[in-house]
Design a protein around this motif. Structure first.
Motif, PDB file in Angstrom:
ATOM      1  N   GLU A   6       0.823  -1.217   0.000  1.00 49.54           N
ATOM      2  CA  GLU A   6       0.000   0.000   0.000  1.00 49.54           C
ATOM      3  C   GLU A   6       0.855   1.263   0.000  1.00 49.54           C
ATOM      4  OE1 GLU A   6      -3.638   2.177   2.391  1.00 49.54           O
ATOM      5  OE2 GLU A   6      -2.948   0.240   3.085  1.00 49.54           O
ATOM      6  N   GLU A   7       1.939   1.279   0.770  1.00 53.29           N
ATOM      7  CA  GLU A   7       2.792   2.477   0.839  1.00 53.29           C
ATOM      8  C   GLU A   7       3.387   2.818  -0.522  1.00 53.29           C
ATOM      9  OE1 GLU A   7       3.145   4.699   3.297  1.00 53.29           O
ATOM     10  OE2 GLU A   7       1.591   3.522   4.291  1.00 53.29           O
ATOM     11  N   GLN A   8       3.784   1.815  -1.296  1.00 53.96           N
ATOM     12  CA  GLN A   8       4.368   2.058  -2.611  1.00 53.96           C
ATOM     13  C   GLN A   8       3.313   2.594  -3.585  1.00 53.96           C
ATOM     14  OE1 GLN A   8       6.404  -1.326  -4.243  1.00 53.96           O
ATOM     15  NE2 GLN A   8       7.200  -0.182  -5.981  1.00 53.96           N
ATOM     16  N   ILE A   9       2.108   2.073  -3.522  1.00 54.06           N
ATOM     17  CA  ILE A   9       1.026   2.567  -4.385  1.00 54.06           C
ATOM     18  C   ILE A   9       0.702   4.010  -4.034  1.00 54.06           C
ATOM     19  CG2 ILE A   9      -1.394   2.316  -5.034  1.00 54.06           C
ATOM     20  CD1 ILE A   9      -1.046  -0.719  -4.486  1.00 54.06           C
ATOM     21  N   LYS A  10       0.592   4.307  -2.736  1.00 53.76           N
ATOM     22  CA  LYS A  10       0.290   5.676  -2.305  1.00 53.76           C
ATOM     23  C   LYS A  10       1.345   6.651  -2.822  1.00 53.76           C
ATOM     24  CE  LYS A  10      -0.313   5.692   2.147  1.00 53.76           C
ATOM     25  NZ  LYS A  10      -0.567   5.466   3.574  1.00 53.76           N
ATOM     26  N   LYS A  11       2.612   6.265  -2.758  1.00 57.24           N
ATOM     27  CA  LYS A  11       3.691   7.126  -3.241  1.00 57.24           C
ATOM     28  C   LYS A  11       3.596   7.319  -4.758  1.00 57.24           C
ATOM     29  CE  LYS A  11       8.681   7.638  -3.320  1.00 57.24           C
ATOM     30  NZ  LYS A  11       9.975   7.055  -2.971  1.00 57.24           N
ATOM     31  N   GLU A  12       3.337   6.254  -5.498  1.00 54.37           N
ATOM     32  CA  GLU A  12       3.284   6.313  -6.968  1.00 54.37           C
ATOM     33  C   GLU A  12       2.162   7.217  -7.459  1.00 54.37           C
ATOM     34  OE1 GLU A  12       4.331   5.901 -10.770  1.00 54.37           O
ATOM     35  OE2 GLU A  12       5.457   4.882  -9.209  1.00 54.37           O
ATOM     36  N   VAL A  13       0.989   7.107  -6.849  1.00 50.52           N
ATOM     37  CA  VAL A  13      -0.166   7.862  -7.349  1.00 50.52           C
ATOM     38  C   VAL A  13      -0.466   9.117  -6.535  1.00 50.52           C
ATOM     39  CG1 VAL A  13      -1.209   5.830  -8.406  1.00 50.52           C
ATOM     40  CG2 VAL A  13      -1.885   6.485  -6.099  1.00 50.52           C
ATOM     41  N   ARG A  32      -8.683   8.872 -28.126  1.00 52.19           N
ATOM     42  CA  ARG A  32      -9.172   9.446 -26.872  1.00 52.19           C
ATOM     43  C   ARG A  32      -8.306   9.067 -25.669  1.00 52.19           C
ATOM     44  NH1 ARG A  32     -15.260   7.971 -26.055  1.00 52.19           N
ATOM     45  NH2 ARG A  32     -14.741   8.944 -24.061  1.00 52.19           N
ATOM     46  N   VAL A  33      -7.253   8.270 -25.904  1.00 52.91           N
ATOM     47  CA  VAL A  33      -6.440   7.751 -24.796  1.00 52.91           C
ATOM     48  C   VAL A  33      -5.061   8.409 -24.784  1.00 52.91           C
ATOM     49  CG1 VAL A  33      -5.425   5.668 -23.781  1.00 52.91           C
ATOM     50  CG2 VAL A  33      -7.638   5.545 -24.945  1.00 52.91           C
ATOM     51  N   TRP A  34      -4.627   8.835 -23.584  1.00 50.09           N
ATOM     52  CA  TRP A  34      -3.292   9.378 -23.347  1.00 50.09           C
ATOM     53  C   TRP A  34      -2.590   8.416 -22.405  1.00 50.09           C
ATOM     54  CZ3 TRP A  34      -1.335  10.777 -18.533  1.00 50.09           C
ATOM     55  CH2 TRP A  34      -0.138  11.458 -18.541  1.00 50.09           C
ATOM     56  N   ILE A  35      -1.371   7.994 -22.753  1.00 46.24           N
ATOM     57  CA  ILE A  35      -0.621   7.038 -21.940  1.00 46.24           C
ATOM     58  C   ILE A  35       0.778   7.585 -21.668  1.00 46.24           C
ATOM     59  CG2 ILE A  35       0.326   4.694 -21.809  1.00 46.24           C
ATOM     60  CD1 ILE A  35      -1.859   3.851 -23.809  1.00 46.24           C
ATOM     61  N   LYS A  36       1.225   7.462 -20.418  1.00 50.43           N
ATOM     62  CA  LYS A  36       2.575   7.873 -20.026  1.00 50.43           C
ATOM     63  C   LYS A  36       3.173   6.766 -19.175  1.00 50.43           C
ATOM     64  CE  LYS A  36       5.129  11.129 -17.206  1.00 50.43           C
ATOM     65  NZ  LYS A  36       5.032  12.171 -16.178  1.00 50.43           N
ATOM     66  N   ALA A  37       4.264   6.188 -19.624  1.00 54.18           N
ATOM     67  CA  ALA A  37       4.936   5.133 -18.865  1.00 54.18           C
ATOM     68  C   ALA A  37       6.009   5.752 -17.977  1.00 54.18           C
ATOM     69  CB  ALA A  37       5.564   4.126 -19.812  1.00 54.18           C
ATOM     70  N   SER A  38       6.031   5.336 -16.712  1.00 53.31           N
ATOM     71  CA  SER A  38       7.049   5.806 -15.777  1.00 53.31           C
ATOM     72  C   SER A  38       7.304   4.729 -14.734  1.00 53.31           C
ATOM     73  CB  SER A  38       6.607   7.103 -15.091  1.00 53.31           C
ATOM     74  OG  SER A  38       5.475   6.899 -14.295  1.00 53.31           O
ATOM     75  N   ARG A  39       8.555   4.541 -14.385  1.00 48.21           N
ATOM     76  CA  ARG A  39       8.962   3.512 -13.426  1.00 48.21           C
ATOM     77  C   ARG A  39       8.384   2.160 -13.809  1.00 48.21           C
ATOM     78  NH1 ARG A  39       7.523   6.923  -8.263  1.00 48.21           N
ATOM     79  NH2 ARG A  39       8.308   8.853  -9.077  1.00 48.21           N
ATOM     80  N   ASN A  40       7.591   1.572 -12.921  1.00 51.90           N
ATOM     81  CA  ASN A  40       7.033   0.236 -13.195  1.00 51.90           C
ATOM     82  C   ASN A  40       5.552   0.272 -13.490  1.00 51.90           C
ATOM     83  OD1 ASN A  40       9.503  -1.045 -12.651  1.00 51.90           O
ATOM     84  ND2 ASN A  40       9.135  -0.913 -10.462  1.00 51.90           N
ATOM     85  N   VAL A  41       5.028   1.420 -13.898  1.00 57.95           N
ATOM     86  CA  VAL A  41       3.591   1.542 -14.097  1.00 57.95           C
ATOM     87  C   VAL A  41       3.307   2.456 -15.281  1.00 57.95           C
ATOM     88  CG1 VAL A  41       3.316   3.496 -12.530  1.00 57.95           C
ATOM     89  CG2 VAL A  41       1.429   1.915 -12.827  1.00 57.95           C
ATOM     90  N   ALA A  42       2.156   2.274 -15.895  1.00 59.99           N
ATOM     91  CA  ALA A  42       1.718   3.164 -16.974  1.00 59.99           C
ATOM     92  C   ALA A  42       0.534   3.979 -16.471  1.00 59.99           C
ATOM     93  CB  ALA A  42       1.324   2.367 -18.206  1.00 59.99           C
ATOM     94  N   HIS A  43       0.619   5.292 -16.604  1.00 59.66           N
ATOM     95  CA  HIS A  43      -0.477   6.177 -16.235  1.00 59.66           C
ATOM     96  C   HIS A  43      -1.266   6.462 -17.512  1.00 59.66           C
ATOM     97  CE1 HIS A  43       1.260   7.119 -12.265  1.00 59.66           C
ATOM     98  NE2 HIS A  43       2.408   6.927 -12.892  1.00 59.66           N
ATOM     99  N   TYR A  44      -2.584   6.579 -17.399  1.00 61.24           N
ATOM    100  CA  TYR A  44      -3.378   6.842 -18.585  1.00 61.24           C
ATOM    101  C   TYR A  44      -4.546   7.750 -18.247  1.00 61.24           C
ATOM    102  CZ  TYR A  44      -6.691   3.514 -16.710  1.00 61.24           C
ATOM    103  OH  TYR A  44      -7.590   2.876 -15.900  1.00 61.24           O
ATOM    104  N   ALA A  45      -5.072   8.370 -19.277  1.00 59.15           N
ATOM    105  CA  ALA A  45      -6.264   9.202 -19.155  1.00 59.15           C
ATOM    106  C   ALA A  45      -7.100   8.991 -20.401  1.00 59.15           C
ATOM    107  CB  ALA A  45      -5.889  10.672 -19.014  1.00 59.15           C
ATOM    108  N   ILE A  46      -8.421   9.114 -20.253  1.00 53.95           N
ATOM    109  CA  ILE A  46      -9.349   8.981 -21.374  1.00 53.95           C
ATOM    110  C   ILE A  46     -10.136  10.272 -21.481  1.00 53.95           C
ATOM    111  CG2 ILE A  46     -11.297   7.698 -22.328  1.00 53.95           C
ATOM    112  CD1 ILE A  46     -10.327   5.291 -20.639  1.00 53.95           C
ATOM    113  N   ALA A  47     -10.132  10.876 -22.658  1.00 54.53           N
ATOM    114  CA  ALA A  47     -10.852  12.132 -22.868  1.00 54.53           C
ATOM    115  C   ALA A  47     -12.354  11.875 -22.958  1.00 54.53           C
ATOM    116  CB  ALA A  47     -10.367  12.797 -24.151  1.00 54.53           C
ATOM    117  N   GLY A  48     -13.140  12.755 -22.324  1.00 58.51           N
ATOM    118  CA  GLY A  48     -14.595  12.676 -22.412  1.00 58.51           C
ATOM    119  C   GLY A  48     -15.211  11.697 -21.434  1.00 58.51           C
ATOM    120  N   MET A  49     -16.517  11.591 -21.498  1.00 59.46           N
ATOM    121  CA  MET A  49     -17.268  10.682 -20.633  1.00 59.46           C
ATOM    122  C   MET A  49     -17.102   9.245 -21.130  1.00 59.46           C
ATOM    123  SD  MET A  49     -18.563  12.660 -18.392  1.00 59.46           S
ATOM    124  CE  MET A  49     -19.784  11.640 -17.621  1.00 59.46           C
TER     125      MET A  49
END
Length: 65
Positions: A6-13, A32-49
């Motif tokens: 849990e501590e590692q997840i809290k730090k990452e996000v 509609r998808v934005w992806i950014k890879a960093s460390r050991n995880v990929a962050h993403y966002a989706i435009a719109g509803m």
């Protein structure tokens, strides 16, 4: 992040807690998808509803380790 402490997840996000797992499956056009890879995880966002594009959703508390 499954299996991460849990501590590692809290730090990452940047969250105050990380005790809930959310599994979400959506189908959206790739433009509609934005992806950014960093460390050991990929962050993403989706435009719109995305309410109409949700195919599967499950939410559960993480088991304490």
């Amino acid at each position: 992040m499954q299996g991460w402490p849990e501590e590692q997840i809290k730090k990452e996000v940047g969250a105050a807690s990380a005790d809930t797992e959310v599994k979400l499956q959506v189908i959206v056009p790739i433009e509609r998808v934005w992806i950014k890879a960093s460390r050991n995880v990929a962050h993403y966002a989706i435009a719109g509803m995305i309410s109409d594009e949700i195919k599967e959703l499950s939410i559960q508390r993480r088991k304490a380790r």
